[in-house]
Design an enzyme around this catalytic site. Structure first.
Site, PDB file in Angstrom:
ATOM      1  N   GLU A  77       1.483   5.991  -1.229  1.00 49.64           N
ATOM      2  CA  GLU A  77       1.932   6.613   0.017  1.00 49.64           C
ATOM      3  C   GLU A  77       3.378   7.116  -0.072  1.00 49.64           C
ATOM      4  O   GLU A  77       3.655   8.276   0.203  1.00 49.64           O
ATOM      5  CB  GLU A  77       1.788   5.629   1.169  1.00 49.64           C
ATOM      6  CG  GLU A  77       2.253   6.207   2.506  1.00 49.64           C
ATOM      7  CD  GLU A  77       2.043   5.234   3.661  1.00 49.64           C
ATOM      8  OE1 GLU A  77       1.513   4.130   3.439  1.00 49.64           O
ATOM      9  OE2 GLU A  77       2.408   5.586   4.800  1.00 49.64           O
TER      10      GLU A  77
ATOM     11  N   ASP B 153       7.993  -1.219   4.563  1.00 52.27           N
ATOM     12  CA  ASP B 153       6.641  -0.686   4.384  1.00 52.27           C
ATOM     13  C   ASP B 153       6.521   0.084   3.077  1.00 52.27           C
ATOM     14  O   ASP B 153       6.468   1.316   3.102  1.00 52.27           O
ATOM     15  CB  ASP B 153       6.286   0.216   5.573  1.00 52.27           C
ATOM     16  CG  ASP B 153       4.820   0.600   5.566  1.00 52.27           C
ATOM     17  OD1 ASP B 153       4.033  -0.062   4.866  1.00 52.27           O
ATOM     18  OD2 ASP B 153       4.452   1.564   6.273  1.00 52.27           O
TER      19      ASP B 153
ATOM     20  N   GLU C 103       1.153  -1.635  15.548  1.00 50.31           N
ATOM     21  CA  GLU C 103       0.935  -0.193  15.545  1.00 50.31           C
ATOM     22  C   GLU C 103      -0.269   0.217  16.397  1.00 50.31           C
ATOM     23  O   GLU C 103      -1.096   1.028  15.992  1.00 50.31           O
ATOM     24  CB  GLU C 103       0.773   0.329  14.109  1.00 50.31           C
ATOM     25  CG  GLU C 103       2.010   0.102  13.259  1.00 50.31           C
ATOM     26  CD  GLU C 103       1.906   0.672  11.855  1.00 50.31           C
ATOM     27  OE1 GLU C 103       2.952   1.048  11.313  1.00 50.31           O
ATOM     28  OE2 GLU C 103       0.796   0.753  11.325  1.00 50.31           O
TER      29      GLU C 103
END
Lengths: 689, 689
Positions: B403, B375, B296
């Site tokens: 998240e 993820d 990333e």
């Protein structure tokens, strides 16, 4: 330093190059060697500077500027009442048809003198005339028949800036603000002067200096931060550009320490009056205020159960004694709509809100209305407030900055879009009441009408990021001056002044520009439905990006069909906001123009358009074509490589490549979305994912 | 000040209240009036402080702490080798089974003395034993049979912080960092000390102090900003918590002034060695580095055509002489995938990248692997690297911060999810090789194995925003200590220590907590498909939010079906990354568990699940149920109003209302999306838009 930068891309259309035809150059030079200017003033100084600079660039000579002719051949710039020796050359009809901002240019020759005359009633008129003469030279127009009488068709021609004091620009795609940085004015004002030159050269006469979303620092511009405004005033006044400020309706509380901003509260009214007096004390020619009230979180009169009339008139009363204007935005809608709610229609909001108030606003209040009922989509119908309001001053608002039209990475020349809006017949007072006519104010007999555009410039060296986006700023100004100009005429002027008079450049580039809006439309949201963009930043495709949101922006696509039923018969009834002729056109499927079909109707994917294609096949076809067309743009541009300086050439080329990639993404996402939803094959069996 | 705040919500599970059973209180009090501690040290000081403070709160007395008994009844805290008078009370098998971090608590009574003994081989063991005794008091456990021998099952139990020096927290939902503000350490370290108390009370022994995305200021933490680390070290060492830093792989260039960060470059290796020496010179017990490399946008060895082995081993070599660890994240994938590309499968990335490197890493290198292959979605299969790697140290990474699981606005007790991961049989060395067993390191005979969790705390007064999210931090620590604990056991401990021993609270709240993950799953992305969230912030529904994106996260829904074919037979072949038994289970439709169906298979909407419902009807049903279940949560919570202080009650209540609104949005968006796409009716004809 004049100009601030010598970069060719920086000059935009004030790109003064040596003329290509020596004989013509010699002719002009003879007249321009001696400039006669017999008056003084700061605008006159700007005229002198521009002439001196341009003559130097055109002919490589230092012009001699005197207040009386020193040679037999000269150019004279003079007020209509300014010089006896030429007054007999002006015809009676020329004299009467010259408006306050108009100008007359003519070539005069008699036994003792030969001169070019630029005359006008005002300094501003002389300035516009000067730029016109310069443009004639740039475009290498013959000198012989020089005889021009022009006046602006629309009284208020205003550029709006969504700049914030911290230097950011809302919806800006060309860098940061040229005005502000870190809550202060920038150090060097030369670049701002060049911006004023650009604006006045196309006839703009007003600028709103800050974002309509007014945050805390910007709220202080009408108080302790007035010095920033003063300094900008001092730049823009020299180019005949009035300055306006966006103000925060809650200012009396935020900076005034009052407990309310209620427009009917005595203390509030007093506070605003004093504030306005304070401003005019510093800035005698201050234009007025722009207000975004009760919209997208901005404060407004609704908080106090007051109306827009209460709010606007209160501010207008404070401004009136000074001749100031109060511009109030009509962009008011419920931005917390429930997407499940099929009754509410955002498109109806402006009309529903402001029509009942028609006739209740004071004379110096103007309602600023976006071109369409939604928000600057690539294709929208005309806002029905135009043709609705009969007793209210109006400004038409365009978006020059390309928020929804490719963000200055994609080529999208917007003049053709704007032309459609300006030419649209509202039937307000019978056939022939175009939007242009309305905003000219002529049928209302009022000077408080106009046109506004959200600026597309920033501090990148070429102002607009995409060099070819300069044409949108140019075109906006030209249309505001004369809405009857064709998109073709405007783009040809712009190309000649920006890139010179090469025929290949003129032909290729004007073709590219004139097709670009249509190309952009092809690969993005189809048939007027709009909004298939990524939320927030609004770049790139996202079919459902605004579908399940609070913004009132839906396409209603399901397995069988797509579009928003806004008919009176079975939909939200939005069509009824138009006058009969337009209502009939939009209400019925058979008369509704294809390009707005999905804006007005929910139809099956297999509904046949006027070209006998189904809606879905049209979507597939246009999206494949759109990408092919971008490739055509690239090919055309590549054909110009030898005629254009390498910096501008390659900068545009890079953006065209980005446009191609983005167009492919649009094509594939839109086509895949509809293919996956409908499972109807593309007739030509092209690749869909 | 101890603690930093007296707010009840701030105390979390260290909420020491007067006991409700007076007789039991009197019994404990007798023993705790006199504390005997015959050793010194900074951890010992922490033990004294905690005991003194808790005894004051439990019994309203000032404990007397001496190095020898001054009464017949007392509590003694002593190393195993520390006191002759109790050594004969310890059995041979107790002695041998105590690990370095373990502890023994027992009640001893003889003719001359009555005492509670806490003993251990290390100061850390004594600290854990002390917290255990305190918890027994909180939970009002009887004193008579007190006899506890515990040791942690997993060696490394590390909390990871995604805190940045500017005070922001990546994926933080409870305010700003408690460590940093404006690129400096916060002024007052008392709150950080209380955080250390919370962590060590549940047995955590490591903390990574900064975000794995290491920006410029954070890069300096191993250089001129080391003083910040030193000060935090000084806090955490007092609670037996080793500190680790996330480092930037490009540090030699960014702060070292070298021209490369090539791990095989001599200068680079020298630079890192000196850097590590510099750190250990200041921080003798420094834990080591955590590195997110080539992921990333973070720099890594790929830039220099080197492998992860080259990169990790180079750093590990520098750390090895000091006993430091190098933790290298396995979260490496192509984040610029073309959504049109059906071959590439992000789920396969970690395995494909790291399996070929198995056995090539140095002994002090550990690969940190997220629980699932994507993820931290609400439901994923276990990452096949667990069960793949045979010769590599491993840390299992969980995300405590919510998240994708409601961002601490929704109630989602994650221990049941984590339990499924820990209990998952990888069949690595035959049946019974659970993930928990792997990360215990026992079968590899190495201490360099462990578990890591991304912290869910911030500077809001109650640490986690949602009070009930405190349970996730608590549960993470408890599972890391003992993965065999049930979710129910853990939540009951947590409730008693946080809210007291009321039966109604215990019953209602434990039921709420234990069902909450399942409820959240019901109304969000169905059947393991994941990713139907708004891009960027990841809150709220957006079915196509990641469908046409570059992130490798697709659901492939069309008019007929949905899901990602990851089978070996016809899909991406991801299933083949599992050992035979799991491969067979996932590869075949009839054995693939429903809850992961769409993760592994693309099926028709009318495919029948094991409960005989179609996929689509399951989607409709669970989404309606999910909202009803949230209402059930609200009802349950309302039943507790009289038992819970009003501040915590109403704070949780407000969040449950937000959860209900958000769950309705999820329900309606998901159901409408699929209804519009399939045009298949809900069998029960409920409202779909």
């Amino acid at each position: 330093m004049f100009p601030y930068s010598n970069d060719v891309d920086y000059q935009c259309w004030l790109n003064y190059q040596r003329l290509e035809t020596p004989s013509l150059s010699d002719q002009y030079k003879e007249y321009l060697k001696n400039i006669v200017i017999n008056i003084d003033g700061y605008i006159i100084d700007s005229i002198k500077n521009e002439l001196y600079y341009s003559i130097k660039k055109f002919f490589n000579i230092e012009a001699i500027i005197t207040n009386k002719p020193i040679k037999r051949t000269f150019t004279i710039i003079s007020k209509l009442d300014g010089g006896s020796f030429f007054s007999n050359t002006i015809k009676e009809e020329e004299y009467t048809s010259l408006s306050e901002e108009g100008f007359l240019i003519k070539k005069v020759e008699n036994s003792t003198k030969k001169f070019i005359l630029i005359t006008a009633k005002s300094d501003e008129g002389l300035l516009y005339g000067t730029y016109k003469l310069i443009q004639n030279i740039q475009m290498e127009k013959p000198l012989d028949q020089l005889n021009l009488l022009e006046k602006p068709y629309i009284p208020l021609r205003i550029i709006n800036h969504w700049d914030n004091l911290d230097g950011s620009i809302e919806r800006g795609y060309a860098g940061k603000s040229i005005f502000y940085r870190n809550n202060e004015l920038v150090d060097n004002l030369d670049r701002i002067r060049d911006y004023a030159r650009l604006l006045s050269s196309i006839g703009l006469n007003g600028i709103v200096l800050n974002n309509v979303n007014v945050k805390s620092e910007e709220t202080k511009l009408i108080a302790e931060r007035i010095n920033i405004v003063e300094k900008l005033y001092d730049v823009f006044k020299r180019y005949g550009i009035k300055i306006y400020l966006s103000v925060n309706f809650a200012s009396p509380m935020i900076i005034g320490g009052l407990k309310t901003a209620d427009p009917l509260d005595k203390e509030v009214r007093k506070w605003w009056k004093e504030r306005v007096d304070f401003i005019y004390n510093r800035i005698p020619d201050f234009g007025g205020f722009l207000v975004k009230a009760d919209s997208e979180g901005q404060p407004g009169p609704f908080t106090y159960n007051r109306t827009h009339v209460d709010g606007a008139n209160m501010l207008a009363e404070a401004l009136a004694p000074h001749g100031g204007l109060l511009i109030w935005r009509a962009f008011v809608y419920n931005c917390y709509q429930d997407w499940r709610d099929n009754e509410t229609d955002r498109a109806k909001a402006a009309y529903d809100t402001f029509m009942p108030l028609d006739g209740k606003f004071l004379d110096n209040v103007i309602i600023q209305i976006k071109n369409g009922p939604m928000d600057f989509q690539v294709r929208e119908p005309v806002n029905p407030l135009f043709g609705g309001l009969q007793k209210t001053n109006q400004i038409l608002e365009f978006q020059i900055t390309q928020e929804y039209t490719g963000q200055q990475k994609h080529l999208c020349y917007l003049v053709p879009q704007w032309k459609e809006v300006l030419d649209f017949d509202t039937f307000l007072f019978g056939e022939g009441t175009s939007v242009a006519k309305i905003v000219s104010g002529s049928i209302f007999n009022s000077p408080n009408f106009g046109i506004a555009g959200i600026s597309n410039i920033g501090d990148e060296i070429n102002w607009t990021g995409h060099t070819l986006a300069q044409a949108n700023l140019y075109g906006f100004g030209r249309l505001a001056w004369d809405p009857s100009l064709s998109g073709k005429k405007i783009i040809e002027e712009w190309i000649k002044c920006t890139f010179g008079n090469n025929e290949t450049v003129l032909n290729n580039l004007s073709e590219m520009m004139l097709k670009s809006w249509n190309i952009y439309e092809k690969y993005t949201a189809p048939l007027g439905v709009g909004w298939m963009v990524n939320p927030g930043h609004h770049y790139g495709p996202n079919v459902d990006g605004y579908e399940y949101s609070r913004w009132g922006t839906y396409h209603k696509a399901d397995h069988y069909g797509i579009g928003v039923d806004r008919t009176l018969k079975s939909g939200t009834g939005y069509t009824a906001q138009y006058r009969q002729q337009n209502f009939e056109k939009y209400e019925h499927l058979d008369s509704c123009p294809d390009e707005l079909l999905l804006f007005f109707h929910h139809v099956s994917y297999i509904y046949k358009l006027s070209n006998n294609k189904t809606v879905l096949q049209h979507i597939y076809d246009t999206h494949f074509e759109g990408v092919e067309d971008v490739q055509w743009l690239i090919d055309k541009w590549q054909g110009l490589e030898r005629y254009i300086d390498s910096k501008r050439y390659s900068s545009v080329y890079q953006r065209l490549l980005e446009q191609r990639e983005s167009a492919k993404e649009w094509r594939d996402v839109i086509n895949s979305y509809f293919y996956r939803k409908t499972m109807i094959y593309d007739e030509k069996r092209r690749k869909i994912y």
